[in-house]
Design an enzyme around this catalytic site. Sequence first.
Site, short mmCIF file in Angstrom:
data_model
loop_
_atom_site.label_atom_id
_atom_site.label_comp_id
_atom_site.label_asym_id
_atom_site.label_seq_id
_atom_site.Cartn_x
_atom_site.Cartn_y
_atom_site.Cartn_z
N HIS A 256 -2.46 -2.25 -9.84
CA HIS A 256 -3.43 -1.65 -8.92
C HIS A 256 -4.69 -2.50 -8.92
CE1 HIS A 256 -5.88 1.40 -6.93
NE2 HIS A 256 -4.73 1.90 -6.54
N HIS B 178 0.88 -1.18 0.00
CA HIS B 178 0.00 0.00 0.00
C HIS B 178 0.92 1.23 0.00
CE1 HIS B 178 -3.50 2.36 0.58
NE2 HIS B 178 -3.84 2.04 1.82
N ASP C 50 2.80 5.46 -6.90
CA ASP C 50 4.05 5.34 -6.16
C ASP C 50 5.28 5.19 -7.04
OD1 ASP C 50 3.01 5.46 -3.55
OD2 ASP C 50 2.21 3.44 -3.78
N1 CMC Z 1 4.71 -6.90 -10.55
C1 CMC Z 1 4.59 -8.11 -11.13
N2 CMC Z 1 3.44 -8.80 -11.23
C2 CMC Z 1 2.37 -8.24 -10.68
C3 CMC Z 1 2.40 -6.99 -10.04
C4 CMC Z 1 3.64 -6.31 -9.99
N3 CMC Z 1 3.75 -5.12 -9.43
N4 CMC Z 1 1.17 -6.68 -9.59
C5 CMC Z 1 0.38 -7.71 -9.92
N5 CMC Z 1 1.11 -8.66 -10.58
C6 CMC Z 1 0.60 -9.90 -11.18
C7 CMC Z 1 0.34 -10.96 -10.12
O1 CMC Z 1 1.47 -11.75 -9.89
C8 CMC Z 1 -0.81 -11.71 -10.72
O2 CMC Z 1 -0.30 -12.54 -11.71
P1 CMC Z 1 -0.94 -14.01 -11.95
O3 CMC Z 1 -2.34 -13.74 -12.44
O4 CMC Z 1 -0.05 -14.66 -12.95
O5 CMC Z 1 -0.92 -14.70 -10.62
C9 CMC Z 1 -1.63 -10.64 -11.42
O6 CMC Z 1 -0.67 -9.60 -11.75
C10 CMC Z 1 -2.73 -10.03 -10.57
O7 CMC Z 1 -2.14 -9.57 -9.35
P2 CMC Z 1 -2.88 -9.56 -7.96
O8 CMC Z 1 -1.84 -9.65 -6.88
O9 CMC Z 1 -3.98 -10.56 -7.96
O10 CMC Z 1 -3.52 -8.10 -7.97
P3 CMC Z 1 -4.09 -7.32 -6.73
O11 CMC Z 1 -5.21 -6.49 -7.24
O12 CMC Z 1 -4.38 -8.26 -5.61
O13 CMC Z 1 -2.85 -6.42 -6.28
C11 CMC Z 1 -1.36 -4.65 -5.95
C12 CMC Z 1 -2.74 -5.07 -6.47
C13 CMC Z 1 -1.25 -3.13 -6.00
C14 CMC Z 1 -1.22 -5.08 -4.48
C15 CMC Z 1 -0.28 -5.32 -6.80
O14 CMC Z 1 -0.41 -4.91 -8.15
C16 CMC Z 1 1.12 -5.08 -6.29
O15 CMC Z 1 1.60 -5.79 -5.41
N6 CMC Z 1 1.82 -4.01 -6.83
C17 CMC Z 1 3.13 -3.67 -6.35
C18 CMC Z 1 2.99 -2.85 -5.07
C19 CMC Z 1 2.51 -1.44 -5.34
O16 CMC Z 1 3.01 -0.77 -6.23
N7 CMC Z 1 1.56 -1.00 -4.52
C20 CMC Z 1 1.03 0.37 -4.59
C21 CMC Z 1 -0.42 0.39 -4.96
S1 CMC Z 1 -0.95 2.02 -5.45
C22 CMC Z 1 -0.88 2.93 -4.03
C23 CMC Z 1 -1.93 2.60 -3.08
O17 CMC Z 1 -3.12 2.77 -3.38
O18 CMC Z 1 -1.55 2.19 -1.97
#
Ligand code: CMC
Length: 430
Positions: free
Chosen positions: A306, A267, A362
């Site tokens: 996201h 986050h 971010d």
């Molecule tokens: N790098 C590589 N792969 C990713 C990433 C990433 N940053 N984000 C998602 N994926 C992949 C993930 O591995 C999954 O792949 P598969 O379908 O093959 O298993 C797919 O994309 C869907 O990911 P998810 O984890 O199910 O998506 P989510 O909606 O649960 O997660 C997130 C959203 C923001 C937590 C995630 O994208 C992430 O960890 N990003 C990196 C951390 C980040 O930048 N966070 C800041 C968010 S914006 C600021 C805020 O609002 O706090």
Amino acid sequence: MTDTLTITDNRTGKQYEVPIQDGAIRATDLRKIKTSGDDFGLMTYDPAYQNTAACRSRITYIDGDKGVLLYRGYPIEQLAEQSTFLETAYLILFGELPGAAALESWVREITVHTMLHENVKKLMEGFQYDAHPMGIMLSIVGALSTIYPEAKRVQDDEIRQRQIRRLIAKVPSIAAYAYRHNTGRPYIYPDNSLSFTGNFLNMLFKMTEVQYRPHPILERALDVLFILHADHEQNCSTSVMRGIGSSQADPYSSLAGAAAALYGPLHGGANEAVLRMLKEIGSIAHVPEFIKRVKGGDGRLMGFGHRVYKSYDPRARIIKQTADQVFGVTGRNPLLDIALELERIALEDDYFVTRKLYPNVDFYSGLIYQAMGFPNEMFPVLFAIPRTAGWLAQWEEMLLDPDQKIARPRQIYTGAAPRDYVPREKRQQP
Ligand code: CMC
């Protein structure tokens, strides 16, 4: 005529009509779907609230596919260009842009609350010299509930309004104290002749000069970053704010919990993680290798992806422009080239394209903060300062919403069936 959803229960052959309102059905309407009188009724299973609206809100609108973000109907791009953080905070909290007189008194009310109780200094002294400023900030915010015990009366509008002003005004002062504590410098009292962000920079960076004068471009850039971070509807920390607040805890305790949720690397801790990632990559030449590792499941490309945005985060676009202005003053951050190369490669790569992973807020913000002289540990704190306005608006909306009750999700129990206690000497376990 209301829209309804017809559900046929194959187990009983019965049909149920469930009203659809605003594109949603009420989860409790499913409870009437039962196989017997003692059946509790059908529940929905939604870990991480991926498809559950837990409230109605009038504050922030996001269209994740189109990359649209509106506060109270106003596009984020227009606010970032023309508004100030305090004016935007007013808009988020009260629903309309203030007239000149209302804005003047709002700014005055915030400004007179910037000072911290002297006891806060004693609390600060209890922290290790290298304590993470986010840990300090959320602890001190929670501690403020003991300084303002009246805050418990959350149903009293006048008292609530006072705490809202105090929190918006005091969180930057706490953040600045945390930074000064880390750097071993004396705490700086607020200078109320400066703007909200100008004063924050003063409390952070003032040395021996009689009056600190913030660089106008950096002061404005920080104000724009604050506007971009002011609210983002029902994210992890905001849900925590609403969840804690739903038990009618005081806003300091609720906000400490929200800040704790923001601390995590998925986050608000992501901007800090982006910088660590960029440093670890080290040079443009290592970018393809890093991307390969991420695609292989070894780590994530921090600052990408996201839950809601499935296109370019509109905040990231504005931040990229702000970065140019800041680097014009501070000099270019050498890590920017690595970030640009990561973005270029990722936006062309099938792995990221098919998963709709784009830069989020971010990805570039940390580069700006670093160029402005903030250590990495301060990044999530810089997120929490403006988000305080959003958390408070969401908290108040929750408290005044007759639909809301104490937050209490259900569970699907998957544990052991009822069994008798086994005396210690008769247990099979070692
Ligand atoms: N790098 C590589 N792969 C990713 C990433 C990433 N940053 N984000 C998602 N994926 C992949 C993930 O591995 C999954 O792949 P598969 O379908 O093959 O298993 C797919 O994309 C869907 O990911 P998810 O984890 O199910 O998506 P989510 O909606 O649960 O997660 C997130 C959203 C923001 C937590 C995630 O994208 C992430 O960890 N990003 C990196 C951390 C980040 O930048 N966070 C800041 C968010 S914006 C600021 C805020 O609002 O706090």
